[in-house]
Scaffold this motif. Structure first.
Motif, PDB file in Angstrom:
ATOM      1  N   PRO A 165      -2.659 -29.145  39.989  1.00  0.00           N
ATOM      2  CA  PRO A 165      -3.782 -28.456  39.348  1.00  0.00           C
ATOM      3  C   PRO A 165      -5.116 -28.792  40.008  1.00  0.00           C
ATOM      4  CG  PRO A 165      -2.316 -29.387  37.686  1.00  0.00           C
ATOM      5  CD  PRO A 165      -1.859 -29.922  39.014  1.00  0.00           C
ATOM      6  N   VAL A 166      -5.960 -27.781  40.118  1.00  0.00           N
ATOM      7  CA  VAL A 166      -7.297 -27.915  40.693  1.00  0.00           C
ATOM      8  C   VAL A 166      -8.288 -27.292  39.714  1.00  0.00           C
ATOM      9  CG1 VAL A 166      -8.808 -27.331  42.625  1.00  0.00           C
ATOM     10  CG2 VAL A 166      -6.390 -27.823  43.033  1.00  0.00           C
ATOM     11  N   LYS A 167      -9.374 -27.988  39.464  1.00  0.00           N
ATOM     12  CA  LYS A 167     -10.376 -27.503  38.525  1.00  0.00           C
ATOM     13  C   LYS A 167     -10.947 -26.165  38.993  1.00  0.00           C
ATOM     14  CE  LYS A 167     -14.720 -28.780  36.251  1.00  0.00           C
ATOM     15  NZ  LYS A 167     -15.792 -29.810  36.121  1.00  0.00           N
ATOM     16  N   GLY A 168     -10.943 -25.194  38.090  1.00  0.00           N
ATOM     17  CA  GLY A 168     -11.447 -23.870  38.398  1.00  0.00           C
ATOM     18  C   GLY A 168     -10.394 -22.876  38.805  1.00  0.00           C
ATOM     19  N   ASP A 169      -9.175 -23.329  39.095  1.00  0.00           N
ATOM     20  CA  ASP A 169      -8.106 -22.419  39.487  1.00  0.00           C
ATOM     21  C   ASP A 169      -7.676 -21.557  38.307  1.00  0.00           C
ATOM     22  OD1 ASP A 169      -8.031 -23.118  42.087  1.00  0.00           O
ATOM     23  OD2 ASP A 169      -6.022 -24.008  42.065  1.00  0.00           O
ATOM     24  N   HIS A 170      -7.456 -20.275  38.563  1.00  0.00           N
ATOM     25  CA  HIS A 170      -6.891 -19.364  37.572  1.00  0.00           C
ATOM     26  C   HIS A 170      -5.388 -19.311  37.789  1.00  0.00           C
ATOM     27  CE1 HIS A 170     -11.106 -18.189  37.314  1.00  0.00           C
ATOM     28  NE2 HIS A 170     -10.833 -17.561  36.187  1.00  0.00           N
ATOM     29  N   VAL A 171      -4.625 -19.646  36.763  1.00  0.00           N
ATOM     30  CA  VAL A 171      -3.174 -19.788  36.897  1.00  0.00           C
ATOM     31  C   VAL A 171      -2.480 -19.017  35.775  1.00  0.00           C
ATOM     32  CG1 VAL A 171      -3.353 -22.029  38.023  1.00  0.00           C
ATOM     33  CG2 VAL A 171      -3.165 -21.916  35.542  1.00  0.00           C
ATOM     34  N   ILE A 172      -1.192 -18.801  35.974  1.00  0.00           N
ATOM     35  CA  ILE A 172      -0.321 -18.200  34.965  1.00  0.00           C
ATOM     36  C   ILE A 172       0.607 -19.289  34.445  1.00  0.00           C
ATOM     37  CG2 ILE A 172       1.435 -16.460  34.494  1.00  0.00           C
ATOM     38  CD1 ILE A 172       0.294 -14.794  36.748  1.00  0.00           C
ATOM     39  N   VAL A 214       2.658 -24.940  33.957  1.00  0.00           N
ATOM     40  CA  VAL A 214       1.963 -24.289  35.067  1.00  0.00           C
ATOM     41  C   VAL A 214       2.661 -24.540  36.398  1.00  0.00           C
ATOM     42  CG1 VAL A 214      -0.270 -24.294  33.922  1.00  0.00           C
ATOM     43  CG2 VAL A 214       0.410 -26.272  35.286  1.00  0.00           C
ATOM     44  N   GLY A 215       3.853 -25.123  36.363  1.00  0.00           N
ATOM     45  CA  GLY A 215       4.576 -25.409  37.597  1.00  0.00           C
ATOM     46  C   GLY A 215       4.222 -26.737  38.216  1.00  0.00           C
ATOM     47  N   GLY A 216       3.506 -27.594  37.501  1.00  0.00           N
ATOM     48  CA  GLY A 216       3.145 -28.902  38.019  1.00  0.00           C
ATOM     49  C   GLY A 216       4.077 -29.986  37.519  1.00  0.00           C
ATOM     50  N   SER A 217       3.668 -31.230  37.738  1.00  0.00           N
ATOM     51  CA  SER A 217       4.507 -32.356  37.347  1.00  0.00           C
ATOM     52  C   SER A 217       4.449 -32.626  35.847  1.00  0.00           C
ATOM     53  CB  SER A 217       4.069 -33.613  38.118  1.00  0.00           C
ATOM     54  OG  SER A 217       2.699 -33.893  37.852  1.00  0.00           O
ATOM     55  N   GLU A 218       3.451 -32.093  35.149  1.00  0.00           N
ATOM     56  CA  GLU A 218       3.340 -32.241  33.706  1.00  0.00           C
ATOM     57  C   GLU A 218       2.669 -31.009  33.135  1.00  0.00           C
ATOM     58  OE1 GLU A 218       0.856 -35.468  32.573  1.00  0.00           O
ATOM     59  OE2 GLU A 218      -0.603 -35.112  34.156  1.00  0.00           O
ATOM     60  N   PRO A 219       2.950 -30.683  31.875  1.00  0.00           N
ATOM     61  CA  PRO A 219       2.344 -29.482  31.288  1.00  0.00           C
ATOM     62  C   PRO A 219       0.855 -29.661  31.046  1.00  0.00           C
ATOM     63  CG  PRO A 219       3.599 -30.685  29.635  1.00  0.00           C
ATOM     64  CD  PRO A 219       3.882 -31.356  30.951  1.00  0.00           C
ATOM     65  N   ALA A 220       0.151 -28.558  30.993  1.00  0.00           N
ATOM     66  CA  ALA A 220      -1.267 -28.553  30.682  1.00  0.00           C
ATOM     67  C   ALA A 220      -1.466 -28.321  29.193  1.00  0.00           C
ATOM     68  CB  ALA A 220      -1.988 -27.481  31.489  1.00  0.00           C
ATOM     69  N   SER A 221      -2.577 -28.791  28.664  1.00  0.00           N
ATOM     70  CA  SER A 221      -2.908 -28.603  27.256  1.00  0.00           C
ATOM     71  C   SER A 221      -3.872 -27.441  27.107  1.00  0.00           C
ATOM     72  CB  SER A 221      -3.520 -29.876  26.678  1.00  0.00           C
ATOM     73  OG  SER A 221      -4.733 -30.193  27.337  1.00  0.00           O
ATOM     74  N   GLY A 251      -5.116 -18.285  32.381  1.00  0.00           N
ATOM     75  CA  GLY A 251      -6.325 -19.055  32.099  1.00  0.00           C
ATOM     76  C   GLY A 251      -6.766 -19.832  33.312  1.00  0.00           C
ATOM     77  N   GLN A 252      -7.754 -20.696  33.115  1.00  0.00           N
ATOM     78  CA  GLN A 252      -8.283 -21.503  34.192  1.00  0.00           C
ATOM     79  C   GLN A 252      -8.384 -22.954  33.752  1.00  0.00           C
ATOM     80  OE1 GLN A 252     -12.316 -20.620  35.312  1.00  0.00           O
ATOM     81  NE2 GLN A 252     -13.035 -20.460  33.199  1.00  0.00           N
ATOM     82  N   PHE A 253      -8.394 -23.849  34.740  1.00  0.00           N
ATOM     83  CA  PHE A 253      -8.484 -25.278  34.484  1.00  0.00           C
ATOM     84  C   PHE A 253      -9.952 -25.696  34.352  1.00  0.00           C
ATOM     85  CE2 PHE A 253      -4.250 -25.298  36.521  1.00  0.00           C
ATOM     86  CZ  PHE A 253      -3.555 -25.981  35.535  1.00  0.00           C
ATOM     87  N   VAL A 254     -10.210 -26.492  33.317  1.00  0.00           N
ATOM     88  CA  VAL A 254     -11.530 -27.112  33.168  1.00  0.00           C
ATOM     89  C   VAL A 254     -11.453 -28.616  33.399  1.00  0.00           C
ATOM     90  CG1 VAL A 254     -12.448 -25.350  31.636  1.00  0.00           C
ATOM     91  CG2 VAL A 254     -11.171 -27.259  30.664  1.00  0.00           C
ATOM     92  N   VAL A 255     -10.261 -29.183  33.281  1.00  0.00           N
ATOM     93  CA  VAL A 255     -10.028 -30.597  33.574  1.00  0.00           C
ATOM     94  C   VAL A 255      -8.787 -30.688  34.442  1.00  0.00           C
ATOM     95  CG1 VAL A 255      -9.498 -32.878  32.654  1.00  0.00           C
ATOM     96  CG2 VAL A 255     -11.105 -31.399  31.433  1.00  0.00           C
ATOM     97  N   ALA A 256      -8.917 -31.293  35.613  1.00  0.00           N
ATOM     98  CA  ALA A 256      -7.774 -31.455  36.517  1.00  0.00           C
ATOM     99  C   ALA A 256      -8.069 -32.616  37.456  1.00  0.00           C
ATOM    100  CB  ALA A 256      -7.521 -30.166  37.307  1.00  0.00           C
ATOM    101  N   ASN A 257      -7.522 -33.784  37.149  1.00  0.00           N
ATOM    102  CA  ASN A 257      -7.598 -34.930  38.047  1.00  0.00           C
ATOM    103  C   ASN A 257      -6.394 -35.807  37.792  1.00  0.00           C
ATOM    104  OD1 ASN A 257      -8.320 -37.024  35.979  1.00  0.00           O
ATOM    105  ND2 ASN A 257     -10.138 -35.727  35.784  1.00  0.00           N
ATOM    106  N   LYS A 258      -6.209 -36.799  38.651  1.00  0.00           N
ATOM    107  CA  LYS A 258      -4.991 -37.597  38.614  1.00  0.00           C
ATOM    108  C   LYS A 258      -4.934 -38.545  37.426  1.00  0.00           C
ATOM    109  CE  LYS A 258      -6.893 -41.208  41.597  1.00  0.00           C
ATOM    110  NZ  LYS A 258      -6.695 -41.980  42.843  1.00  0.00           N
ATOM    111  N   ASP A 259      -6.046 -38.793  36.752  1.00  0.00           N
ATOM    112  CA  ASP A 259      -6.087 -39.766  35.669  1.00  0.00           C
ATOM    113  C   ASP A 259      -6.067 -39.128  34.285  1.00  0.00           C
ATOM    114  OD1 ASP A 259      -6.302 -41.915  37.500  1.00  0.00           O
ATOM    115  OD2 ASP A 259      -8.442 -41.469  37.730  1.00  0.00           O
ATOM    116  N   GLU A 265      -4.788 -35.597  31.679  1.00  0.00           N
ATOM    117  CA  GLU A 265      -3.894 -34.459  31.504  1.00  0.00           C
ATOM    118  C   GLU A 265      -4.644 -33.168  31.817  1.00  0.00           C
ATOM    119  OE1 GLU A 265      -0.900 -32.799  28.026  1.00  0.00           O
ATOM    120  OE2 GLU A 265      -2.847 -33.623  27.466  1.00  0.00           O
ATOM    121  N   PRO A 266      -4.039 -32.237  32.551  1.00  0.00           N
ATOM    122  CA  PRO A 266      -4.728 -30.971  32.852  1.00  0.00           C
ATOM    123  C   PRO A 266      -5.036 -30.215  31.566  1.00  0.00           C
ATOM    124  CG  PRO A 266      -2.781 -31.250  34.235  1.00  0.00           C
ATOM    125  CD  PRO A 266      -2.719 -32.316  33.199  1.00  0.00           C
ATOM    126  N   GLU A 267      -6.204 -29.604  31.529  1.00  0.00           N
ATOM    127  CA  GLU A 267      -6.636 -28.856  30.355  1.00  0.00           C
ATOM    128  C   GLU A 267      -7.046 -27.452  30.775  1.00  0.00           C
ATOM    129  OE1 GLU A 267     -10.072 -28.993  26.849  1.00  0.00           O
ATOM    130  OE2 GLU A 267      -9.649 -30.779  28.080  1.00  0.00           O
TER     131      GLU A 267
END
Length: 305
Positions: A141-148, A163-170, A195-203, A205-207
């Motif tokens: 996940p990358v902040k600002g990316d629009h994903v399905i 979202v196809g990553g290692s853990e689900p997004a909230s 939607g789009q990511f507003v939080v995405a970093n290694k420390d 959970e993606p939001e």
């Protein structure tokens, strides 16, 4: 013996070196050394005027060279660290230099001591990550990316989205246009979310959210239940999202359609009939490796039929 063994190693390194301008848009491999034309001696390619890139003050004064993803500065040299196609962008001033990077589909993947692929940096494992390095890479996940994403669970006021990553997004139920505590969005497990990511970093959970900075949906939210969802490479996604993409223009002339692109490598497409939807999906997957002439032949055959 050590000095004698070092001479052939240097000669081999010189044999692997290639001129950057002769391999633009071609595949480069990790470990290769890039050679750029010398600013002082203007000899031809491969001559004395080419040497390993020197990132010193004299070179910067004549033209600044920026190293992008897939390239690494090693002393006064520039080495390739990822497999992909070498790209170059000229500077706006036209004074030489520019940006060099490697366009690669490789994800951030590392190995732990047990031989398990770990996507990202320090993230949890997933069932896809345990298949080994030859499985499809996971999305980072990358902040600002629009994903399905796909809603997999509901925990209180939070939806869990795959979202196809290692853990689900909230995804909060308040992250929809017009959503309040009384007026909750109708989201069910199994629904597709754009939607789009507003939080995405290694420390953390993606939001995700389904609204922009003004609180408007702007095309985001729950995607219709009909249609087909399939996965493609990120290179194809970037190609289809380009402003001057001819593929979408040609596809739009065949059938009326609805289509959504996600930067996590997912595409959702819907046409009037199931047959048309499948045809469009197959065309989009095949267009990645087709030339313009091949695409014209395919579209002409479909138009006639």
């Amino acid at each position: 013996m050590a000095e004698a063994a070092g001479v052939p190693a240097e000669s081999l390194a010189g044999c692997r070196a290639r001129a950057a301008r002769t391999v633009l848009d071609q595949v480069v491999l990790p470990g290769e050394e890039l050679l750029l034309p010398d600013q002082e001696d203007g000899d031809g390619p491969g001559g004395a005027g080419e040497r390993p890139l020197r990132l010193n003050a004299a070179a910067r004064s004549r033209g600044r060279v920026v190293c992008g993803p897939g390239l690494r500065r090693c002393g006064d040299r520039l080495l390739v660290t990822k497999c992909g196609r070498l790209r170059h962008k000229e500077p706006g001033s036209g004074s030489g230099g520019g940006v060099y990077w490697v366009d690669s589909q490789q994800k951030r993947v590392s190995w732990d001591s047990g031989g398990v692929v770990r996507p990202g940096e320090g993230r949890g494992y997933s069932s896809e990550a345990r298949k080994g390095p030859w499985s499809l890479p996971l999305y980072v996940p990358v902040k600002g990316d629009h994903v399905i994403g796909i809603v997999t669970a509901k925990s209180g006021d939070i939806f869990k989205v795959d979202v196809g990553g290692s853990e689900p997004a909230s995804l909060s139920y308040l992250a929809f246009e017009g959503a309040t505590k009384r007026n909750r969005p109708n989201v069910q497990v199994g629904d597709l979310i754009y939607g789009q990511f507003v939080v995405a970093n290694k420390d953390m959970e993606p939001e995700m959210v389904c609204i922009d900075s003004c609180g408007r949906a702007n095309g985001m939210g729950v995607i219709g239940q009909d249609g087909l969802l399939f996965k493609v490479t990120l290179g194809l996604i970037r190609k289809l999202l380009a402003p001057d993409c001819e593929i979408l223009q040609e596809v739009g002339k065949l059938y009326p359609l609805e289509i959504v692109f996600g930067m996590n490598g997912r595409i959702w497409v819907k046409a009037k009939t199931i047959q048309q939807t499948l045809i469009l999906a197959n065309i989009l997957e095949a267009c990645e490796h087709m030339t313009a002439d091949q695409r014209k032949q395919i579209f002409s055959r479909l138009a006639e039929s």
